[in-house]
Design a protein around this motif. Structure first.
Motif, PDB file in Angstrom:
ATOM      1  N   UNK A 125      45.819  44.572  14.997  1.00 31.40           N
ATOM      2  CA  UNK A 125      44.490  44.068  15.290  1.00 31.40           C
ATOM      3  C   UNK A 125      43.925  43.319  14.105  1.00 31.40           C
ATOM      4  N   UNK A 126      42.754  43.746  13.638  1.00 32.13           N
ATOM      5  CA  UNK A 126      42.127  43.088  12.493  1.00 32.13           C
ATOM      6  C   UNK A 126      42.520  43.726  11.174  1.00 32.13           C
ATOM      7  N   UNK A 127      43.326  44.800  11.230  1.00 35.74           N
ATOM      8  CA  UNK A 127      43.717  45.493  10.019  1.00 35.74           C
ATOM      9  C   UNK A 127      45.211  45.404   9.747  1.00 35.74           C
ATOM     10  N   UNK A 128      45.638  46.219   8.800  1.00 37.13           N
ATOM     11  CA  UNK A 128      47.030  46.222   8.359  1.00 37.13           C
ATOM     12  C   UNK A 128      47.524  47.659   8.277  1.00 37.13           C
ATOM     13  N   UNK A 129      48.754  47.893   8.755  1.00 34.67           N
ATOM     14  CA  UNK A 129      49.410  49.190   8.564  1.00 34.67           C
ATOM     15  C   UNK A 129      50.530  48.993   7.553  1.00 34.67           C
ATOM     16  N   UNK A 130      50.435  49.684   6.449  1.00 35.02           N
ATOM     17  CA  UNK A 130      51.412  49.548   5.366  1.00 35.02           C
ATOM     18  C   UNK A 130      52.233  50.824   5.233  1.00 35.02           C
ATOM     19  N   UNK A 131      53.528  50.662   5.054  1.00 36.25           N
ATOM     20  CA  UNK A 131      54.424  51.779   4.765  1.00 36.25           C
ATOM     21  C   UNK A 131      54.733  51.722   3.270  1.00 36.25           C
ATOM     22  N   UNK A 132      54.479  52.831   2.582  1.00 36.61           N
ATOM     23  CA  UNK A 132      54.500  52.819   1.122  1.00 36.61           C
ATOM     24  C   UNK A 132      55.330  53.983   0.606  1.00 36.61           C
ATOM     25  N   UNK A 133      56.136  53.701  -0.412  1.00 37.64           N
ATOM     26  CA  UNK A 133      56.850  54.746  -1.145  1.00 37.64           C
ATOM     27  C   UNK A 133      56.028  55.105  -2.376  1.00 37.64           C
ATOM     28  N   UNK A 134      55.645  56.377  -2.500  1.00 37.28           N
ATOM     29  CA  UNK A 134      54.860  56.802  -3.660  1.00 37.28           C
ATOM     30  C   UNK A 134      54.959  58.316  -3.801  1.00 37.28           C
ATOM     31  N   UNK A 135      54.948  58.782  -5.042  1.00 38.32           N
ATOM     32  CA  UNK A 135      55.029  60.219  -5.289  1.00 38.32           C
ATOM     33  C   UNK A 135      53.738  60.928  -4.931  1.00 38.32           C
ATOM     34  N   UNK A 136      52.611  60.206  -4.976  1.00 41.89           N
ATOM     35  CA  UNK A 136      51.311  60.768  -4.616  1.00 41.89           C
ATOM     36  C   UNK A 136      50.643  59.859  -3.594  1.00 41.89           C
ATOM     37  N   UNK A 137      49.621  60.370  -2.920  1.00 44.51           N
ATOM     38  CA  UNK A 137      48.913  59.573  -1.923  1.00 44.51           C
ATOM     39  C   UNK A 137      48.462  58.257  -2.542  1.00 44.51           C
ATOM     40  N   UNK A 138      48.955  57.125  -2.031  1.00 47.30           N
ATOM     41  CA  UNK A 138      48.677  55.842  -2.690  1.00 47.30           C
ATOM     42  C   UNK A 138      47.319  55.248  -2.372  1.00 47.30           C
ATOM     43  N   UNK A 139      46.765  55.581  -1.189  1.00 45.32           N
ATOM     44  CA  UNK A 139      45.479  55.035  -0.757  1.00 45.32           C
ATOM     45  C   UNK A 139      44.704  56.119  -0.012  1.00 45.32           C
ATOM     46  N   UNK A 140      43.387  56.099  -0.077  1.00 45.05           N
ATOM     47  CA  UNK A 140      42.611  57.062   0.708  1.00 45.05           C
ATOM     48  C   UNK A 140      42.948  56.939   2.194  1.00 45.05           C
ATOM     49  N   UNK A 141      43.178  58.058   2.847  1.00 45.00           N
ATOM     50  CA  UNK A 141      43.501  58.047   4.265  1.00 45.00           C
ATOM     51  C   UNK A 141      44.964  57.865   4.579  1.00 45.00           C
ATOM     52  N   UNK A 142      45.808  57.563   3.573  1.00 44.97           N
ATOM     53  CA  UNK A 142      47.251  57.430   3.806  1.00 44.97           C
ATOM     54  C   UNK A 142      47.818  58.786   4.225  1.00 44.97           C
ATOM     55  N   UNK A 143      48.699  58.774   5.225  1.00 45.76           N
ATOM     56  CA  UNK A 143      49.260  60.035   5.720  1.00 45.76           C
ATOM     57  C   UNK A 143      50.770  60.066   5.479  1.00 45.76           C
ATOM     58  N   UNK A 144      51.309  61.264   5.228  1.00 47.59           N
ATOM     59  CA  UNK A 144      52.763  61.377   5.027  1.00 47.59           C
ATOM     60  C   UNK A 144      53.511  60.974   6.288  1.00 47.59           C
ATOM     61  N   UNK A 145      54.682  60.368   6.107  1.00 47.55           N
ATOM     62  CA  UNK A 145      55.507  59.939   7.233  1.00 47.55           C
ATOM     63  C   UNK A 145      56.942  60.407   7.009  1.00 47.55           C
ATOM     64  N   UNK A 146      57.726  60.430   8.091  1.00 49.53           N
ATOM     65  CA  UNK A 146      59.123  60.829   7.993  1.00 49.53           C
ATOM     66  C   UNK A 146      59.937  59.754   7.276  1.00 49.53           C
ATOM     67  N   UNK A 147      60.715  60.123   6.271  1.00 47.92           N
ATOM     68  CA  UNK A 147      61.527  59.115   5.576  1.00 47.92           C
ATOM     69  C   UNK A 147      62.689  58.640   6.433  1.00 47.92           C
ATOM     70  N   UNK A 148      63.081  57.387   6.240  1.00 47.44           N
ATOM     71  CA  UNK A 148      64.247  56.807   6.906  1.00 47.44           C
ATOM     72  C   UNK A 148      65.194  56.230   5.875  1.00 47.44           C
ATOM     73  N   UNK A 149      66.346  55.739   6.347  1.00 37.46           N
ATOM     74  CA  UNK A 149      67.346  55.241   5.413  1.00 37.46           C
ATOM     75  C   UNK A 149      66.880  53.998   4.663  1.00 37.46           C
ATOM     76  N   UNK A 150      66.040  53.190   5.275  1.00 33.15           N
ATOM     77  CA  UNK A 150      65.527  52.021   4.560  1.00 33.15           C
ATOM     78  C   UNK A 150      64.656  52.455   3.386  1.00 33.15           C
ATOM     79  N   UNK A 151      63.859  53.512   3.609  1.00 37.21           N
ATOM     80  CA  UNK A 151      63.064  54.068   2.516  1.00 37.21           C
ATOM     81  C   UNK A 151      63.979  54.584   1.408  1.00 37.21           C
ATOM     82  N   UNK A 152      65.038  55.289   1.808  1.00 37.97           N
ATOM     83  CA  UNK A 152      65.988  55.826   0.832  1.00 37.97           C
ATOM     84  C   UNK A 152      66.638  54.708   0.028  1.00 37.97           C
ATOM     85  N   UNK A 153      67.013  53.641   0.712  1.00 35.35           N
ATOM     86  CA  UNK A 153      67.656  52.507   0.043  1.00 35.35           C
ATOM     87  C   UNK A 153      66.735  51.939  -1.044  1.00 35.35           C
ATOM     88  N   UNK A 154      65.490  51.689  -0.693  1.00 37.10           N
ATOM     89  CA  UNK A 154      64.552  51.106  -1.657  1.00 37.10           C
ATOM     90  C   UNK A 154      64.245  52.087  -2.785  1.00 37.10           C
TER      91      UNK A 154
END
Length: 305
Positions: free
Chosen positions: A263-292
């Protein structure tokens, strides 16, 4: 069957391509993951007995491959990254030529060639000139020739290069079907090629083995470090700018994996050891995340790409 890769080193004049790589492989499918230039092709060429290591041994069932000689090569199927064809040959002529080089009798070669061409989706193409095949067709022919001798050890270097999504799906199914009776070593930098079929992943960077294990084991180590954040364009722009400013970043370990406009916003997937942005929620890791995560040095200075 057991394949031992023991302390393999490969040095050139000014560079070390492989640095003491050791692995123990049993029957099953192994995905060799790493960026371009990480040493994957060098390792596969050594295992395929087309390149000699500076030091170290490759052993099949406890016997050095150099002692086995021709017996070792008889159990190998190999698809190199750069696969050459004789343009004047037809598809079936090429298969029979490779079969003759592998010492397969003609009757068996004809039967097996037709079966494999059907399996890789080249049925009806037997009389087509190799020089007139598309890039994807040539790659499928390469896969078929690697399977001609029903190898116990199948070595595939970037096998899906040039294949369209349907061809890649067919290839993954073929590998899944045969990997229970063979050692299959598949090199790629495309994680989707092995995400659903590899029993074990081998991670290599700068000629060194940096990790190995089942996908589940490796992904568990990343749990709690993958986040999804829904933000405005302004919030995302400020976050991305902070990441790019390496001297003053508030998130020095964070990396953007993917960005989707919602819509008018953005959904970002982020690799970080701590919550990177207010409201960011943990997600299940995938192989692309592992690769990066594992090969982050290749992406330093390119955060957000």
């Amino acid at each position: 069957m057991n394949l031992s890769i023991d302390s393999i080193v490969k040095r050139y004049r000014r560079a070390t391509a492989l640095d003491s790589v050791s692995l123990e492989l049993e029957e099953g499918l192994y995905g060799l993951l790493g960026p371009n230039g990480s040493g994957k092709t060098t390792l596969l060429r050594i295992v395929a007995d087309v390149l000699r290591p500076t030091s170290g041994e490759v052993r099949l069932d406890g016997v050095d491959k150099d002692r086995l000689g021709g017996q070792y090569r008889e159990v190998i199927g190999y698809l190199p990254q750069e696969f050459g064809l004789y343009k004047e040959f037809t598809v079936i002529d090429f298969m029979l030529y490779i079969a003759a080089l592998k010492g397969i009798d003609r009757r068996s070669a004809v039967e097996r060639s037709h079966m494999l061409l059907e399996q890789v989706g080249l049925e009806g193409m037997e009389k087509k000139s190799c020089g007139k095949l598309s890039g994807g067709m040539k790659r499928r022919l390469g896969i078929a020739q690697a399977l001609l001798n029903d190898p116990k050890l199948l070595i595939l270097d970037e096998p899906t290069a040039g294949l369209d999504p349907e061809e890649r799906m067919r290839f993954r199914k073929l590998l899944s079907d045969i990997s229970g009776q063979k050692i299959v070593l598949l090199s790629t930098h495309i994680v989707s090629d092995i995400e659903m079929i590899a029993g074990e992943l081998i991670l290599i960077e700068n000629g060194r083995l940096i990790g190995s294990g089942t996908p589940e084991e490796l992904l568990e180590e990343l749990r709690g470090q993958v986040w999804t954040a829904k933000v405005t364009e302004e919030e995302y722009g400020a976050f991305e700018s902070a990441l790019l400013n390496t001297n003053a970043s508030a998130h020095p370990s964070a990396r953007i994996v993917n960005v989707t406009r919602k819509g008018s916003g953005i959904e970002a997937r982020i690799l970080a050891e701590e919550q990177p942005l207010p409201g960011a929620r943990p997600d299940e890791p995938g192989l692309e995340d592992l690769y990066l995560h594992c090969f982050k040095s290749k992406y330093e200075g390119r955060r957000g790409d």
